[in-house]
Write an enzyme that holds these catalytic residues in place. Structure first.
Site, mmCIF file in Angstrom:
data_model
loop_
_atom_site.group_PDB
_atom_site.id
_atom_site.type_symbol
_atom_site.label_atom_id
_atom_site.label_comp_id
_atom_site.label_asym_id
_atom_site.label_seq_id
_atom_site.Cartn_x
_atom_site.Cartn_y
_atom_site.Cartn_z
ATOM 1 N N ASP A 114 -9.676 61.258 -3.883
ATOM 2 C CA ASP A 114 -8.787 62.490 -3.389
ATOM 3 C C ASP A 114 -8.863 63.682 -4.163
ATOM 4 O OD1 ASP A 114 -7.208 61.757 -5.662
ATOM 5 O OD2 ASP A 114 -5.254 61.723 -4.521
ATOM 6 N N ASP B 225 -7.368 61.230 -8.475
ATOM 7 C CA ASP B 225 -6.570 60.260 -9.205
ATOM 8 C C ASP B 225 -6.232 58.950 -8.562
ATOM 9 O OD1 ASP B 225 -4.407 61.143 -7.452
ATOM 10 O OD2 ASP B 225 -2.828 61.390 -8.500
ATOM 11 N N ASP C 169 -7.349 65.504 -6.063
ATOM 12 C CA ASP C 169 -7.083 65.795 -7.687
ATOM 13 C C ASP C 169 -7.565 64.399 -8.300
ATOM 14 O OD1 ASP C 169 -4.894 64.267 -6.649
ATOM 15 O OD2 ASP C 169 -3.837 64.412 -8.302
ATOM 16 N N SER D 251 -1.923 66.289 -4.653
ATOM 17 C CA SER D 251 -2.565 65.168 -4.369
ATOM 18 C C SER D 251 -3.278 64.870 -3.108
ATOM 19 C CB SER D 251 -1.707 64.042 -4.605
ATOM 20 O OG SER D 251 -2.266 62.737 -4.755
#
Length: 567
Positions: free
Chosen positions: A303, A307, A305, A145
């Site tokens: 960010d 999400d 990834d 993340s």
């Protein structure tokens, strides 16, 4: 010889991966006792967020062996619970991502479990979508993340596209613990897995369906609002969001998009933002500079990834960063207003947020008439509420799910936060307010003036290393067993321990302290990082009073926690 040194010797004798062996040799000849202990301090714990840790050699590190061990445990679990199980797999831009994906696919294939792999980096929500779209038994995303570059992770999803439940995590964790890292794992070569049809690549039409599903829940604006010109600056922070966000901009017919140079190329080193977190001012610095140069309406950052989503908005001659809570409040007010305009009565609508998110949404709910459901921290709990609504044939009643940590979702096509969806919502909301002659900063100020100044702040306390784990535990146990009577000038009037399953929620290591001045503090250890977070809540009649209250409360919390950092 300590147990850590024994593990180091075991790995030196058995690890055949060249990269891991090189790191082991360096650790054996140049590492300190503390470094060896930190690398071999047990195995990374597997929980509802899967695995996450620093990359490197050792049991307490993310490497091809710890990934393979986790995958073997997962494979044993899947073969026990499913007939002919299958798994969707994705990764972000981090180092070793492709190696971890192929290791995962090889182990699953050797256990006769079919895998579908995204051929390139992909957003985490696209993995959640693919898990449901391809009718898989589980999904895996190799991502850490918004963590710094040394980290990687192994996030596991259930067949519903939601992060695994606590029960599933416990069963998988137990299965992993029974796997010997060098003798207990089945392997098949990746080429053989492909040739046998056990591993294949996800086709482009899956992403097409994913983006169409997002656009299907796009708020429909009036013609005068939809025609508003909008200039957006966008940065993926070196991550996975660029392709999907660019296609969403096309669907929305955004007039002008400027991409932040130096940050639009995937790079696991994150050279321009050591902390690739869209809530970090430093991470957004280049984007804000770009906004000032091109005079854009707003900056959107996703960010690594894709999400989580953060924004900075035009505010006079400068740009103001809005917090996750502020964006959540703005979006909820916007979506409620749109729904009310279309449907009139929206008392059947449900908004979902977490116990650590702003109380301001309760004031919005009272105004519009919708209901609010509070869940524990973690978007999987919001996903659980969506699943419950789906079982009741009430998916259209889902208004918005959001976390203060910059996660948003207004559709039911996935069971996780989605920065691509958030980008769409924010753009539509910006057009809506621009038609009224208002920036998003002005819109937020209007909401504060209407409902009161609900201010929040999250203070993070890092506890690195093995010693830090013990200090984190001591802090939480002292709060639990010897709660303070005062924080600053406010008395602690109510003490709530979420281990007691408050309001029907699952047991959680969370402590809430409600104060005599209507403020409150929530302490929660992070589930993915070695830190304890303190969430501060105040409400005041003016901005200056709210800022003063937050500052005083933060000072009191800092003073309380400081002794846990001293020997």
């Amino acid at each position: 010889m300590t147990s850590a040194e024994e593990q180091l010797r075991l790995w030196l004798d058995n690890a055949t991966d060249a990269t891991v062996q090189t790191e082991l040799q360096h650790l054996a000849h140049n590492g300190t006792a503390e470094q060896i202990e930190d690398a071999f301090y047990g195995y990374l714990s597997f929980g509802t967020a899967g695995l996450r840790g620093i990359m490197g050699a050792g049991t307490h590190r993310m490497n091809v062996y710890t990934v393979a061990r986790a995958t073997q445990g997962l494979a044993n679990y899947l073969n026990e619970h499913f007939d002919s199980p299958s798994v969707a797999i994705a990764r972000d831009c981090r180092h070793n991502g492709q190696a971890f994906v192929e290791t995962t696919a090889r182990v699953l294939a050797a256990n006769r479990i079919r895998t579908y792999l995204y051929p390139d980096i992909a957003p985490t929500p696209a993995l959640s979508f693919a898990t449901r779209d391809l009718l898989c038994s589980a999904g895996i995303c190799i991502t850490a993340s918004h963590n710094a570059a040394p980290y990687n992770g192994y996030k596991v999803y259930g067949s519903d596209g939601c992060q695994i439940t606590s029960q599933a995590a416990d069963e998988i964790s137990a299965a992993i613990q029974n796997v010997d890292v060098f003798t207990g794992i089945k392997y098949m070569s990746f080429q053989e897995a492909v040739e046998q049809g056990l591993s294949s690549y996800i086709k482009d039409d899956t992403i097409d369906r994913y983006l169409n599903a997002i656009y299907d829940v796009c708020p429909r604006l009036q013609a005068s609002e939809q025609s508003q010109p909008l200039h957006v600056v966008y940065t993926p922070l070196h991550g996975t969001g660029l392709k999907c966000v660019a296609r969403m901009f096309e669907k929305l017919h955004i007039d002008k998009v400027t991409y932040v140079e130096k940050q639009d190329v995937p790079d696991g080193d994150f050279p321009t933002c050591p902390s690739p977190n869209p809530e970090s001012k430093e991470a957004l610095a280049l984007g804000i500079e770009t906004c000032k140069r091109v005079k854009a309406d707003l900056l959107i950052a996703t960010d690594p990834d894709a999400d989580r989503c953060g924004i900075a908005v035009a505010d006079g001659a400068s740009y103001t960063l809005l917090s996750g809570n502020e964006v959540g409040v703005l979006l909820l007010d916007f979506l409620a207003a749109c729904a009310q305009r279309e449907q009139g009565d929206i008392s059947h609508k449900v908004a979902v947020s977490t116990i650590v998110s702003t109380a301001m949404i309760d004031a919005l709910a009272q105004h519009y008439g919708f209901s609010v459901k509070r869940v524990l921290t973690g978007f999987k709990y919001i996903g659980d509420v969506i699943a419950d609504l789906e079982q009741q044939n009430r998916t259209r009643d889902f208004l918005l799910g959001f976390e203060e940590s910059y996660g948003y979702l207004n559709g039911t096509y996935v069971r996780d936060k989605d920065a691509i969806d958030a980008t769409m919502l924010i753009c539509q909301m910006a057009r809506h307010y621009k038609a009224k002659g208002m920036s998003l900063a002005a819109a937020m100020n209007h909401l504060y003036e209407t409902y009161g100044y609900y201010f929040n702040k999250t203070v993070s306390f890092n506890f690195p290393g093995i010693e830090g784990i013990h200090k984190m535990s001591a802090l939480m146990e002292d709060l639990r067993n010897n709660p303070p009577a005062m924080f600053g000038s406010a008395a602690v009037e109510q003490y709530i321990d979420y281990r007691n399953k408050i309001d029907g929620l699952p047991a959680a290591n969370v402590i809430e302290l409600r104060l005599s001045d209507q403020g409150k503090i929530i302490f929660r250890p992070s589930g993915t990082e070695p830190k304890v977070k303190a969430y501060l809540f105040v409400r005041a009649s003016s901005k200056s009073a709210a800022l003063d209250s937050v500052a005083l409360l933060e000072q009191a919390v800092q003073q309380y926690v400081q002794p846990y950092f001293t020997d």
